[in-house]
Design a protein around this motif. Structure first.
Motif, PDB file in Angstrom:
ATOM      1  N   HIS A 166      73.605  50.033  63.122  1.00 10.74           N
ATOM      2  CA  HIS A 166      72.767  50.946  63.929  1.00 10.74           C
ATOM      3  C   HIS A 166      73.475  52.294  64.115  1.00 10.74           C
ATOM      4  CE1 HIS A 166      69.171  48.633  64.815  1.00 10.74           C
ATOM      5  NE2 HIS A 166      69.936  47.580  65.054  1.00 10.74           N
ATOM      6  N   HIS A 181      66.103  40.123  60.094  1.00 12.84           N
ATOM      7  CA  HIS A 181      65.792  39.023  61.028  1.00 12.84           C
ATOM      8  C   HIS A 181      64.435  38.453  60.596  1.00 12.84           C
ATOM      9  CE1 HIS A 181      68.445  40.984  64.317  1.00 12.84           C
ATOM     10  NE2 HIS A 181      68.193  42.008  63.534  1.00 12.84           N
ATOM     11  N   LYS A 235      69.546  36.767  59.666  1.00 10.21           N
ATOM     12  CA  LYS A 235      70.184  36.370  60.915  1.00 10.21           C
ATOM     13  C   LYS A 235      69.376  35.302  61.640  1.00 10.21           C
ATOM     14  CE  LYS A 235      71.510  41.213  61.461  1.00 10.21           C
ATOM     15  NZ  LYS A 235      72.892  41.219  60.996  1.00 10.21           N
ATOM     16  N   HIS A 256      70.766  43.506  56.388  1.00 10.78           N
ATOM     17  CA  HIS A 256      70.556  43.259  57.832  1.00 10.78           C
ATOM     18  C   HIS A 256      69.072  42.969  58.026  1.00 10.78           C
ATOM     19  CE1 HIS A 256      71.311  44.808  62.236  1.00 10.78           C
ATOM     20  NE2 HIS A 256      70.141  44.185  62.191  1.00 10.78           N
ATOM     21  N   HIS A 275      75.785  44.521  66.113  1.00  8.34           N
ATOM     22  CA  HIS A 275      74.800  45.553  66.454  1.00  8.34           C
ATOM     23  C   HIS A 275      75.441  46.410  67.550  1.00  8.34           C
ATOM     24  CE1 HIS A 275      71.887  42.610  64.829  1.00  8.34           C
ATOM     25  NE2 HIS A 275      70.908  43.491  64.954  1.00  8.34           N
ATOM     26  N   ASP A 324      66.385  46.067  58.393  1.00 10.68           N
ATOM     27  CA  ASP A 324      66.359  45.390  59.698  1.00 10.68           C
ATOM     28  C   ASP A 324      65.079  44.561  59.864  1.00 10.68           C
ATOM     29  OD1 ASP A 324      67.218  44.590  62.197  1.00 10.68           O
ATOM     30  OD2 ASP A 324      66.956  46.542  63.166  1.00 10.68           O
TER      31      ASP A 324
HETATM   32 FE    FE Z   1      69.037  43.865  63.882  1.00  8.39          FE
END
Ligand code: FE
Ligand code: NIG
Length: 422
Positions: free
Chosen positions: A282, A83, A150, A81, A259, A334
């Motif tokens: 999460h 970004h 992502k 996960h 999420h 993340d």
């Molecule tokens: Fe995220």
């Protein structure tokens, strides 16, 4: 004797994380599958032999025999996960948060994710590729060999497709293997602020099919899944909006992620599980009945303690309870400019052990084999097993627990992606 392109031997602990064909759940997460004085044989980028040094050196011959002198060898980390494709930074937000501003409050005022959207929309593919490659280099330096990336800072068709182009280029040029996720439902863009449902229409009527068309023509198709994700949260997308998006995506062919429960329990966890989601991520506010459902489902529960750490929170997702209830738990960084500027899975493990009470064994399985299942690649990466891609990390350590015990440093001695030292 069989030929191998290379042999790596004399690992004090060869930590295989071998799962037996499915994600590890509950007490299975305590077992990291250690082979003392272990070795691997590698051919054509895959493991062809895994065992003790004595057995592997009897069975295989090679011109390249690497002695790791008692170090720990683990599967390369899978970071399920992230970004990492974005422009600019959120240093002002960092200071605002130190002074007491809340993440969702900053977002509601047009900052947060939206400030990164503004900067990412202005950036070219080349700029985004350059900056994201530097982030992948950092992740690799901490032992990550596969990661999910992502979209979600474009928030219109052209800019989301631009982000997908960047993600595909990263996969082509960087040794880390990449899995793409489409996250047009990351935030409501400013131009739809007064009519968020119209943005949901745009996602469902146009963006998802455009992204899928892109995927089918891309190098990813046939190799890895393509995920659709939503940020189901107050100030982002409601459960009804998330349902429309995820159901449409599933109908097109996407695999599902969400999420959920980062701040507020809206019911997104149940929605994503009902749709057969690969992971729900999460889980800070997940309810007990949803934990029971998760334990019985094939969905992976992903916890993200870097987000809590970054926000200076003292409360974390109850990963201990998830595991004790029998869920399959994965761990991610993340890595993103706002809620978790962290490239290091060992750091995520270190935080998880301290604040979520995972044992180092559980944290390691969560960051390798269960993380691989969380991106749909549990059969090809995430553990050291014959037939899997030869991705591994060699640590300056005699005991794998040191990976979570030490923090803030870097124990990596070497990283191999597909059998090649990188
Ligand atoms: Fe995220
Ligand atoms: O997982 N919650 C939404 N998305 C990210 C944060 C992205 C950002 O702040 O830019 C997360 O925390």
């Amino acid at each position: 004797m069989q030929h191998a392109d290379s042999i790596i031997h004399n690992a004090g602990q060869l930590v295989t994380c071998a799962p037996g064909g499915k994600p590890k759940r509950g007490t299975e997460m305590l077992d990291v599958g250690i082979i003392a004085d272990g070795a691997v044989a590698i051919n054509d980028g895959n493991f062809v032999g895994v065992g003790t040094s004595a057995d592997i050196l009897l069975e295989f011959q090679s011109d390249e025999i690497i002695d790791v002198e008692g170090r720990v060898v683990c599967p390369g980390f899978v970071d399920p996960h992230t970004h990492i494709v974005f422009a600019g930074d959120r240093l002002n937000e960092f200071e605002l948060k130190i002074k007491g501003a809340a993440y969702l409050e900053i977002l509601a005022n047009g900052g947060g994710i939206i400030s990164t959207v503004r900067q990412t929309r202005e950036a070219s593919v080349e700029t985004l590729v350059d900056q994201s490659l530097a982030r992948l280099d950092k992740m690799l330096a901490f032992g990550t060999t596969t990661c999910e990336i992502k979209t979600g800072y474009g928030l219109d068709t052209a800019n989301e497709l631009k982000m997908l182009e960047v993600i595909a280029e990263l996969d082509r040029v960087h040794p880390i293997a990449v899995v793409p996720t489409f996250l047009a439902a990351h935030a409501v863009p400013p131009e739809f602020k007064e009519s968020p449902d119209n943005y949901v229409d745009l996602i469902c009527d146009t963006m998802l099919s455009a992204a899928w068309k892109w995927f089918v023509a891309s190098d990813f198709h046939g190799r890895v899944p393509f995920f659709c994700d939503v940020f189901c949260e107050n100030g982002a997308f409601s459960v009804d909006q998330s349902r429309r998006i995820l159901e449409t995506a599933k109908g097109i062919g996407f695999k599902i992620k969400a999420h959920v429960d980062q701040f507020t329990n809206l019911g997104g966890a149940k929605l994503a599980m009902d749709l057969g989601g690969t992971s729900i991520d999460h889980l800070d506010a997940i309810g007990d009945d949803e934990i029971d459902l998760l334990a019985k489902s094939d969905t992976i529960g992903m916890v993200i303690p870097t987000e809590n750490f970054n926000a200076g929170k003292t409360k974390y997702a109850n990963a201990r309870k998830l595991i004790d209830t029998g869920c399959a738990v994965a761990l991610s960084t993340d890595y993103n400019p706002g809620s978790a500027p962290c490239p290091s899975q060992p750091m995520a493990m270190a935080i998880s052990c301290r604040y979520q009470k995972l044992l180092p064994s559980e944290a390691l399985n969560a960051a390798t084999i269960n993380a691989a299942y969380a991106v749909g690649l549990g059969e090809t990466v995430g553990s050291i097993e014959v037939g899997k891609r030869a991705d591994l990390a060699i640590f300056e350590a005699q005991d794998y627990r040191q990976i979570a015990y030490e923090f803030g440093g870097d124990l990596i001695a070497a990283v191999y992606c597909g059998g090649v030292a990188v």
